[in-house]
Design an enzyme around this catalytic site. Sequence first.
Site, PDB file in Angstrom:
ATOM      1  N   GLN A 189      14.735  30.240  16.064  1.00  0.00           N
ATOM      2  CA  GLN A 189      14.056  29.008  16.508  1.00  0.00           C
ATOM      3  C   GLN A 189      14.101  28.815  18.025  1.00  0.00           C
ATOM      4  O   GLN A 189      13.144  28.354  18.634  1.00  0.00           O
ATOM      5  CB  GLN A 189      14.705  27.786  15.828  1.00  0.00           C
ATOM      6  CG  GLN A 189      14.023  26.467  16.177  1.00  0.00           C
ATOM      7  CD  GLN A 189      14.838  25.233  15.754  1.00  0.00           C
ATOM      8  OE1 GLN A 189      15.979  25.351  15.331  1.00  0.00           O
ATOM      9  NE2 GLN A 189      14.237  24.059  15.868  1.00  0.00           N
ATOM     10  N   ASP A 246      17.040  41.216  18.774  1.00  0.00           N
ATOM     11  CA  ASP A 246      17.206  40.607  17.453  1.00  0.00           C
ATOM     12  C   ASP A 246      17.168  41.745  16.432  1.00  0.00           C
ATOM     13  O   ASP A 246      16.769  42.864  16.751  1.00  0.00           O
ATOM     14  CB  ASP A 246      16.069  39.602  17.171  1.00  0.00           C
ATOM     15  CG  ASP A 246      16.453  38.566  16.123  1.00  0.00           C
ATOM     16  OD1 ASP A 246      16.643  37.396  16.484  1.00  0.00           O
ATOM     17  OD2 ASP A 246      16.583  38.929  14.926  1.00  0.00           O
ATOM     18  N   ASN A 253      21.481  44.748  16.448  1.00  0.00           N
ATOM     19  CA  ASN A 253      22.294  43.979  15.512  1.00  0.00           C
ATOM     20  C   ASN A 253      23.623  43.662  16.199  1.00  0.00           C
ATOM     21  O   ASN A 253      24.353  44.567  16.614  1.00  0.00           O
ATOM     22  CB  ASN A 253      22.530  44.828  14.253  1.00  0.00           C
ATOM     23  CG  ASN A 253      23.264  44.053  13.175  1.00  0.00           C
ATOM     24  OD1 ASN A 253      23.890  43.017  13.447  1.00  0.00           O
ATOM     25  ND2 ASN A 253      23.196  44.536  11.953  1.00  0.00           N
ATOM     26  N   ILE A 254      23.939  42.386  16.303  1.00  0.00           N
ATOM     27  CA  ILE A 254      25.172  41.965  16.990  1.00  0.00           C
ATOM     28  C   ILE A 254      26.417  42.586  16.343  1.00  0.00           C
ATOM     29  O   ILE A 254      27.462  42.721  16.972  1.00  0.00           O
ATOM     30  CB  ILE A 254      25.257  40.414  17.010  1.00  0.00           C
ATOM     31  CG1 ILE A 254      26.336  39.927  17.967  1.00  0.00           C
ATOM     32  CG2 ILE A 254      25.477  39.855  15.611  1.00  0.00           C
ATOM     33  CD1 ILE A 254      26.337  38.428  18.199  1.00  0.00           C
ATOM     34  N   TYR A 259      28.814  27.583   7.481  1.00  0.00           N
ATOM     35  CA  TYR A 259      28.280  27.631   8.841  1.00  0.00           C
ATOM     36  C   TYR A 259      29.209  26.856   9.783  1.00  0.00           C
ATOM     37  O   TYR A 259      29.613  27.357  10.835  1.00  0.00           O
ATOM     38  CB  TYR A 259      26.878  27.019   8.817  1.00  0.00           C
ATOM     39  CG  TYR A 259      26.186  26.856  10.143  1.00  0.00           C
ATOM     40  CD1 TYR A 259      25.792  27.945  10.893  1.00  0.00           C
ATOM     41  CD2 TYR A 259      25.887  25.571  10.630  1.00  0.00           C
ATOM     42  CE1 TYR A 259      25.118  27.781  12.097  1.00  0.00           C
ATOM     43  CE2 TYR A 259      25.203  25.393  11.822  1.00  0.00           C
ATOM     44  CZ  TYR A 259      24.832  26.500  12.555  1.00  0.00           C
ATOM     45  OH  TYR A 259      24.170  26.328  13.743  1.00  0.00           O
ATOM     46  N   ILE A 262      17.464  20.485  16.288  1.00  0.00           N
ATOM     47  CA  ILE A 262      16.574  20.726  17.425  1.00  0.00           C
ATOM     48  C   ILE A 262      15.120  20.644  16.955  1.00  0.00           C
ATOM     49  O   ILE A 262      14.743  21.290  15.972  1.00  0.00           O
ATOM     50  CB  ILE A 262      16.821  22.134  18.030  1.00  0.00           C
ATOM     51  CG1 ILE A 262      18.295  22.347  18.378  1.00  0.00           C
ATOM     52  CG2 ILE A 262      15.919  22.364  19.236  1.00  0.00           C
ATOM     53  CD1 ILE A 262      18.813  21.590  19.566  1.00  0.00           C
TER      54      ILE A 262
HETATM   55  N1  SER Z   1      20.351  22.641  12.834  1.00  0.00           N
HETATM   56  C1  SER Z   1      21.522  23.217  12.228  1.00  0.00           C
HETATM   57  C2  SER Z   1      21.443  23.198  10.759  1.00  0.00           C
HETATM   58  O1  SER Z   1      20.776  22.334  10.223  1.00  0.00           O
HETATM   59  C3  SER Z   1      22.744  22.477  12.668  1.00  0.00           C
HETATM   60  O2  SER Z   1      23.265  23.049  13.816  1.00  0.00           O
HETATM   61  O3  SER Z   1      22.058  24.002  10.125  1.00  0.00           O
END
Ligand code: SER
Length: 306
Positions: free
Chosen positions: A13, A32, A47-48, A137, A167
Site C-alpha cells: 500500500q 518486493d 525476499n527480505i 501482527y 492509512i
Molecule cells: N492498517 C493496519 C491493519 O489494519 C494497522 O497497522 O492491519
Amino acid sequence: MNNNILIIGASGQLGKYFVNLLSKDNNVIASDIIPNSTLDCQFQLLNILDYNSLKKTIKTNNINQIYNLAAILSAKGESFPYKTWILTTEGFLNVVKVSIECNVDRIFWPSSIAVFGLNSNLEHVLNDVPMLPSSMYGVSKLACEKLMNYYNSKKLLDIRSLRFPGIVSASKPGGGTTDYIVDMLYSALSGNEYKCFLDKDRILPMMHIDDSVQASIKLMNIDREKISINSPYNITSFNITPDSWRNIIDTLGYDLKVLFEKDFRDKIAQSWPRNIDDHLFRNDVGWKPKYDSKKTAKSIIDAINS
Ligand code: SER
C-alpha cells in the site's frame, strides 16, 4: 540529500508514495517479492527472508538507508500467524544484521497501532504504556519494537519508527483491520453497496497517506539528538467511525449504501486505540498533519479518479 535508499516491500500500500517522495533527492531502489513495473525507479525482486540476496543488493548498490515496509497486515495475519511472525521478526533481524555488517546509516521501519491492547487505556493512548496486543501482527510488531529499542540503546544502529494508524490512500491495503477506510471510497465511486466488517460506531485513528509519508521522511532526516526515545513514536491525524466516514463521503456528493456485518476484525479493532496521544512526536520532530477527515476523503477520491 542523495542517499542510496533500498525500499523493501515496495509493492504494498505505501511503496509507491515513498518511492515518489524519496526519488526527488535520492537514488532509490524498490524491491518486493511481487513484481512491480509501475514504480518510478529501479525495481528488484527481493525476499527480505533471503539474507544473501539482501546483502548482495545492499553491497552492490552501496545502500546507506533502508525503508523496511514488508508486512502481512493484522486480519490476514490471523490466518497465517506463523508466517506473520517469521516475516516480521526474521525480516527485521535480517535488516538489522545486514545493516551492521554493511554500515547502513539509518533504517525506517513502521510499527502499528496493533501493538496496543485492551490494557493500554485505549481512550487516550500515551507513547509508553502497557501493551498486550490481540493479533499476531501486533505481537510481532511489538517484539520488533523491543529489538529496535535494544539496538538503538546500545548505539549499534539508528532505527527510526512511527506507529501507523489506518492509512488512507488511493492504493488498496489488503488484509488489514482498517481497510474499510479505503474500500468505502472505491464502493462510493463505483456505486456498489459496501459490506462493512466493523461495527458502525467502532472508532479508530486514521491518517492521509501524504501525512504519513512526509512524517516518516521528516523523522529520517532529522539529527538523532532530536529524537528523545529509542522506540517508535505514536502518530495520528483523526479518529473516525465507519458510519461517520460514510457520512463524510456522502457530503461529497455520493450516496453510499453500507451494510454493517461485523466479523472477527471488529474484535481486533476493539483492542486498538480510540484516541492517540502523539505530542511527543509533534514536539520532537516539529510535525503536524495537513489533512483532516473531510480533506482526506476528498483528496483520495480525487486521486482515485485521476
Ligand atoms: N492498517 C493496519 C491493519 O489494519 C494497522 O497497522 O492491519
